[in-house]
Design a protein around this motif. Structure first.
Motif, short mmCIF file in Angstrom:
data_model
loop_
_atom_site.label_atom_id
_atom_site.label_comp_id
_atom_site.label_asym_id
_atom_site.label_seq_id
_atom_site.Cartn_x
_atom_site.Cartn_y
_atom_site.Cartn_z
N GLY A 199 23.22 -5.16 -28.52
CA GLY A 199 22.22 -5.73 -29.29
C GLY A 199 22.02 -5.00 -30.42
N GLN A 214 18.82 -7.56 -27.91
CA GLN A 214 18.99 -8.10 -26.43
C GLN A 214 17.70 -7.82 -25.55
OE1 GLN A 214 19.79 -8.07 -22.61
NE2 GLN A 214 21.64 -6.70 -23.21
N LEU A 398 22.26 -12.02 -23.52
CA LEU A 398 23.48 -11.72 -23.33
C LEU A 398 24.32 -12.61 -22.03
CD1 LEU A 398 26.02 -9.97 -24.24
CD2 LEU A 398 25.24 -8.38 -22.41
#
Length: 458
Positions: A199, A214, A398
């Motif tokens: 992320g 993320q 994700l």
């Protein structure tokens, strides 16, 4: 750095040679060297506790931390499977601690498939190449560089930070984060939030740079399909053939069209993409959702798999001779369920497998969904925008998993934030577990600046 001749000269003529103070290295000075050193240590993880292990990399990490006066602990879950943890006191120890973590293992690399030696750590045209350059020795190096600078300068993070480098993430964390959580939970005492990989990297959306933070990840299921049948001669009629039963089940599972589901994280992301592109967004319109995902460019590899469950056959095993019908056939499937969809998803898999095939778990783990709000999120967003003020930060889910799954067992909320400002034409997501992994040197330096800001305010 001084040469051996310089040192010899000082010894011979101490009264005539005056040395300037050694320059104080910053995180930006060190991060490339640290990343290169880590890439040159082969920590390939073949699963089933096979491979060189992480011990050599863990000892390197220990040395870097001890060199600046920290007292880290190295512990093994199995010979060679090493983890390193150190706690850094914060300015306000009354606040809950933050876990800043990475993993030291990498997936294997076939050198013949690469343009360079995957474990040489070469720098070419401003990019650092090697297995782990994006997953995730880049972040490991950024963490180490920032922590070393902070300690050398006598600064404390805003709150206690538990810095951890785990083994075995690429095989589910059994010998790494899961082991640490189950056997050494005291190391994470008082921690409520965590920051790790996948992320914080940038993508270009309609000419505008956006960073994907993320906040969610799908659940994980590595499952074994087993079919039993009647063994016999290959020339006979076989109505109870294990291979046939298994093949039919695999075909049904592999070809199944899972329905689209827009989770809260994906919904927030798509609304942000809609704002940046002007494309219409209707969460009930699959074609419109696909257009928004396509606007993410290479990042669509991750995001496109987060609007539905997935189940992909990955391994097959049956028989031992061409003229022998085996009595057993097996396959492995990689299943990723969205948060809240494990029970219904497993029911669908059992129906697709049929009554001739049973499903056995190999490794399973939970899905995660964290809020895109709160002080830590605000600090991550502010740290990025301080270095790239015209950018946008968006949440995303994700399709894979991280060691945050293990930390969640201790009630720790995890985020993916390995900040990298990337060239728009670099297929960053495509290099995860792919060939020719590489990360721009300038991206690493950007990352340490952002992480340093984060630790000041976290």
């Amino acid at each position: 750095m001084t040469s051996a001749s310089d040192r010899s000269s000082r010894t011979a003529h101490p009264d005539t040679v005056q040395q300037a103070a050694a320059p104080v290295l910053t995180a930006q000075d060190e991060v490339v060297r640290i990343c290169r050193d880590l890439l040159r240590i082969d920590t390939s993880n073949y699963g089933d506790n096979e491979g060189p292990g992480e011990r050599a990399a863990a000892e390197y990490v220990m040395g870097l931390l001890q060199e600046v006066g920290l007292d880290p602990e190295l512990f093994e879950s199995s010979p060679g499977r090493a983890n390193v943890v150190v706690r850094i006191p914060g300015q306000d120890p009354s606040r809950p601690a933050l876990v800043l973590h990475g993993h030291l293992d990498v997936v294997p690399a076939q050198a013949a498939d690469w343009a360079v030696d995957p474990f040489a750590g070469e720098e070419i045209d401003g990019l650092l190449w090697g297995r782990g350059a994006v997953d995730m020795k880049d972040m490991d190096a950024m963490i180490l560089a920032v922590v070393r600078q902070m300690v050398r300068e006598g600064r404390k993070p805003a709150r206690d930070v538990v810095v951890a480098f785990f083994a075995d993430e690429e095989a589910g964390g059994t010998y790494g984060a899961r082991y640490a959580v189950d056997h050494r939970p005291e190391l994470f005492e008082g921690a409520t939030e965590a920051v790790s990989e996948v992320g914080g990297f940038s993508v270009e959306i309609n000419g505008h740079r956006a960073y994907l933070l993320q906040t969610a990840e799908k659940g994980l299921g590595w499952l074994r399909l087993v079919a039993d049948g009647r063994a016999g001669h290959g020339s006979q009629v076989a109505h109870d053939n294990a291979v046939t039963h298994l093949a039919a089940a695999i075909a049904r599972i592999g070809q199944h069209e899972w329905p689209m589901v827009v989770t809260p994280t994906v919904d927030a992301l798509l609304r942000g993409v809609s704002d940046l592109t002007g494309l219409a967004y209707d969460p009930k319109d699959p074609a419109g959702v696909d257009r928004l995902i396509d606007a993410l460019g290479p990042a669509s590899r991750f995001v496109g798999a987060t609007i539905r469950n997935t189940a992909n056959p990955t391994q097959l095993s049956a028989g031992y001779k061409a003229n022998v019908i085996p009595g057993r056939a097996e396959a492995t499937i990689d299943v990723r369920f969205l948060a809240g969809h494990t029970t219904t998803g497993m029911a669908t898999l059992r129906r697709l497998a049929g009554d001739k095939v049973r499903i056995e778990p190999i490794h399973e783990d939970i899905a995660l969904e964290a809020p895109f709000s709160g002080h830590l999120v605000d600090s991550m967003v502010s740290a990025v925008l301080a270095e790239d003020r015209d950018a946008t930060v968006l949440p995303y889910a994700l399709s894979a998993g991280t060691d945050n799954k293990s930390l969640a067992r201790l009630g720790i909320t995890g985020y993916g934030f390995a900040p990298l400002q990337l060239p728009a034409d670099l297929d960053f997501p495509g290099m995860f577990h792919g060939i020719d992994e590489r990360v721009p040197v300038d991206s690493l330096k950007f990352g340490v600046r952002v992480l340093d800001r984060l630790l000041r305010d976290c």
